[in-house]
Design a protein around this motif. Structure first.
Motif: not given
Length: 236
Positions: A111-137
């Protein structure tokens, strides 16, 4: 009993083989990717719109695939056998979540590749993805435990998908301040709010409030899922 990565891997391998035969999960994979392509074509600068494919990947792919994996175990009555195996509850829950986590992460990257989404801070983005993954899984596991069949997860999970994945699109329809405030505390909204701050130059300290809310969601989802697992694991 000690935690065993071999037992977790065995559960992961079994789910992987079953997933290849399940056409139901293709919807969960395709929907956020289609939205990412649409975002790229439209070129809208609205952060809520641009963030929609990622939120959908977390909600639809993460939760729905997880729900389908768990519900299929119940539908085939194989969950009982897994529970009677040497694997502990923690090993079972982690083992059955790894595949969904991997697939969801891959869909997010697409989705990031196709939409052209720009990641400003990879570490913070990864942290929030991790927390959301725990929630949704965790929520996906709970939906699977509450469903009797794989198809039933669609009925039970549809309100969840609308509320957690697309509620920001419906906010202009509401005038109730309490309701709007409640929507703002959904994990998808907190994720978007935090990312907007990061895009404006914010650092870790600027999004600590959003991270605390996301952590509360993750912990609460895991606790409720474990309770549901204890009550519904043997139900048909």
């Amino acid at each position: 009993m000690t935690f065993s990565l071999k037992r977790v891997y065995a559960i992961f391998t079994k789910d992987y083989k079953d997933l290849l035969k399940n056409s139901y999960v293709l919807f969960g994979i395709a929907l956020p990717i289609l939205y990412a392509m649409m975002v790229n074509r439209i070129g809208d600068q609205d952060p809520y719109f641009n963030f929609l494919p990622i939120n959908l990947a977390l909600v639809v792919t993460g939760a729905f695939i997880q729900a389908a994996i768990v519900a299929e175990e119940k539908e085939k009555n194989t969950l009982r056998g897994l529970l009677l195996s040497p694997a502990s509850t923690l090993e079972i829950l982690i083992g059955k979540s790894v595949l969904s986590a991997v697939v969801t992460t891959l869909v997010i990257l697409i989705c990031i590749k196709l939409s052209g989404f720009v990641i400003v801070s990879l570490s913070l983005f990864a942290l929030m993805i991790f927390l959301n993954l725990i929630t949704y899984l965790a929520v996906g596991t709970m939906l699977g435990l509450l469903s009797r069949t794989v198809m039933e997860t669609s009925i039970i999970g549809m309100p969840f998908m609308i509320v957690f994945g697309m509620m920001s699109n419906f906010k202009p329809l509401f005038n109730n301040e309490i309701l709007l405030k409640g929507i703002d505390y959904l994990p998808s909204e907190q994720f978007t709010f935090a990312w907007i701050k990061i895009g404006e130059g914010g650092q870790f300290g600027d999004i600590i409030g959003e991270l605390i809310v996301l952590t509360i969601w993750a912990v609460a989802a895991v606790v409720i899922t474990i309770i549901t697992y204890g009550k519904r694991r043997f139900d048909k």
